[in-house]
Design a protein around this motif. Structure first.
Motif, short mmCIF file in Angstrom:
data_model
loop_
_atom_site.label_atom_id
_atom_site.label_comp_id
_atom_site.label_asym_id
_atom_site.label_seq_id
_atom_site.Cartn_x
_atom_site.Cartn_y
_atom_site.Cartn_z
N SER A 61 -6.64 9.44 43.76
CA SER A 61 -6.24 8.12 44.25
C SER A 61 -5.06 8.35 45.18
O SER A 61 -3.93 8.53 44.73
N GLY A 62 -5.35 8.42 46.47
CA GLY A 62 -4.31 8.79 47.43
C GLY A 62 -3.89 10.23 47.20
O GLY A 62 -4.72 11.10 47.07
N GLY A 63 -2.60 10.46 47.08
CA GLY A 63 -2.10 11.81 46.81
C GLY A 63 -1.95 12.10 45.33
O GLY A 63 -1.42 13.14 44.94
N ASP A 64 -2.41 11.17 44.49
CA ASP A 64 -2.28 11.32 43.05
C ASP A 64 -3.65 11.52 42.40
O ASP A 64 -4.69 11.39 43.03
N TRP A 65 -3.59 11.80 41.10
CA TRP A 65 -4.76 11.80 40.24
C TRP A 65 -4.56 10.72 39.18
O TRP A 65 -3.44 10.52 38.71
N VAL A 66 -5.64 10.04 38.82
CA VAL A 66 -5.58 9.03 37.76
C VAL A 66 -6.44 9.56 36.61
O VAL A 66 -7.63 9.83 36.77
N ILE A 67 -5.80 9.69 35.45
CA ILE A 67 -6.43 10.29 34.27
C ILE A 67 -6.72 9.21 33.24
O ILE A 67 -5.87 8.39 32.92
N ASN A 68 -7.96 9.26 32.70
CA ASN A 68 -8.38 8.36 31.63
C ASN A 68 -9.13 9.17 30.59
O ASN A 68 -9.98 10.00 30.94
N GLY A 69 -8.82 8.92 29.32
CA GLY A 69 -9.53 9.62 28.25
C GLY A 69 -8.74 9.64 26.97
O GLY A 69 -7.76 8.90 26.80
N GLN A 70 -9.16 10.53 26.08
CA GLN A 70 -8.55 10.62 24.77
C GLN A 70 -8.56 12.07 24.32
O GLN A 70 -9.53 12.80 24.58
N LYS A 71 -7.51 12.49 23.63
CA LYS A 71 -7.41 13.84 23.10
C LYS A 71 -7.11 13.78 21.61
O LYS A 71 -6.43 12.89 21.13
N ARG A 72 -7.65 14.74 20.88
CA ARG A 72 -7.45 14.83 19.43
C ARG A 72 -6.85 16.19 19.12
O ARG A 72 -7.15 17.17 19.78
N PHE A 73 -6.02 16.25 18.08
CA PHE A 73 -5.35 17.49 17.67
C PHE A 73 -4.60 18.09 18.85
O PHE A 73 -4.67 19.28 19.12
N ASN A 74 -3.88 17.24 19.56
CA ASN A 74 -3.11 17.63 20.74
C ASN A 74 -1.90 18.43 20.26
O ASN A 74 -0.92 17.88 19.79
N THR A 75 -1.99 19.74 20.38
CA THR A 75 -1.04 20.68 19.78
C THR A 75 0.35 20.59 20.38
O THR A 75 0.51 20.67 21.59
N GLY A 76 1.35 20.45 19.52
CA GLY A 76 2.75 20.52 19.93
C GLY A 76 3.35 19.24 20.45
O GLY A 76 4.46 19.24 20.97
N LEU A 77 2.68 18.14 20.30
CA LEU A 77 3.16 16.90 20.92
C LEU A 77 4.38 16.31 20.21
O LEU A 77 5.10 15.51 20.79
N HIS A 78 4.66 16.75 19.01
CA HIS A 78 5.82 16.22 18.29
C HIS A 78 7.14 16.60 18.97
O HIS A 78 8.15 15.93 18.78
N LEU A 79 7.15 17.64 19.81
CA LEU A 79 8.35 18.05 20.54
C LEU A 79 8.20 17.93 22.06
O LEU A 79 9.16 18.11 22.79
#
Length: 173
Positions: A61-79
């Motif tokens: 989208s122009g010079g950007d990317w637009v991300i849509n979706g879902q992730k599970r067991f996304n490792t390390g997100l607590h920090l």
């Protein structure tokens, strides 16, 4: 101070191997000192660990990317301050090429941590993440457009030793 994070610094290896000069300048030292933490978002609810079948998409989208979706067991997100999100950018489901790895700031609008999964050996480490129209610049790609599977496989291979040791330790405990 930032809490100590144990492990074999798999994301540091990924940044060193696949990062651009600008990405390395921003992240390498900061990851080693704990000022930055990069999580890993590959697994999806409907496809488990099949890294070539991603419902998460990123479109230009122009010079950007637009991300849509879902992730599970996304490792390390607590920090994490940044999440490495894998999304299909071209090709069809099952194709090895056409998957890109995006460095997504966790404070991005549309980035939501729905909840944290409890797992036996890492009870606070795995998030369920929803991405709704999350915008990142073109230079947020790690490893080159369409080459994200190489990045994902490098993480998985490096991380297997840590996972095996952690699981054995938890089972012995």
């Amino acid at each position: 101070t930032t809490p100590f994070r144990s492990g074999n610094f798999t994301q540091v290896h990924l940044m060193h191997r696949f990062g651009t000069a600008a990405q390395k300048a921003r992240f390498l030292e900061a990851m080693i000192t704990g000022a930055e933490h990069i999580a890993f978002g590959l697994t999806e609810p409907n496809h488990g660990s099949d890294a070539t079948w991603l419902e998460t998409t990123a479109v230009r989208s122009g010079g950007d990317w637009v991300i849509n979706g879902q992730k599970r067991f996304n490792t390390g997100l607590h920090l994490a301050t940044t999440d490495l999100i894998f999304a299909r950018t071209s090709g069809k489901q099952g194709d090895a090429r056409g998957i890109s790895a995006f460095l997504v700031p966790t404070k991005s609008p549309g980035f939501e941590v729905a909840f944290m999964w409890w797992t036996f050996n890492m009870p606070s480490d795995h998030a369920e993440v929803k991405l709704t129209d999350v915008r990142v610049p073109d230079d947020a790609i790690l490893g080159g457009e369409g080459e994200g599977l190489l990045v994902a496989q490098a993480f998985v291979h490096e991380n297997r030793i840590r996972q095996a040791a952690s699981s054995l330790g938890a089972a012995q405990y």
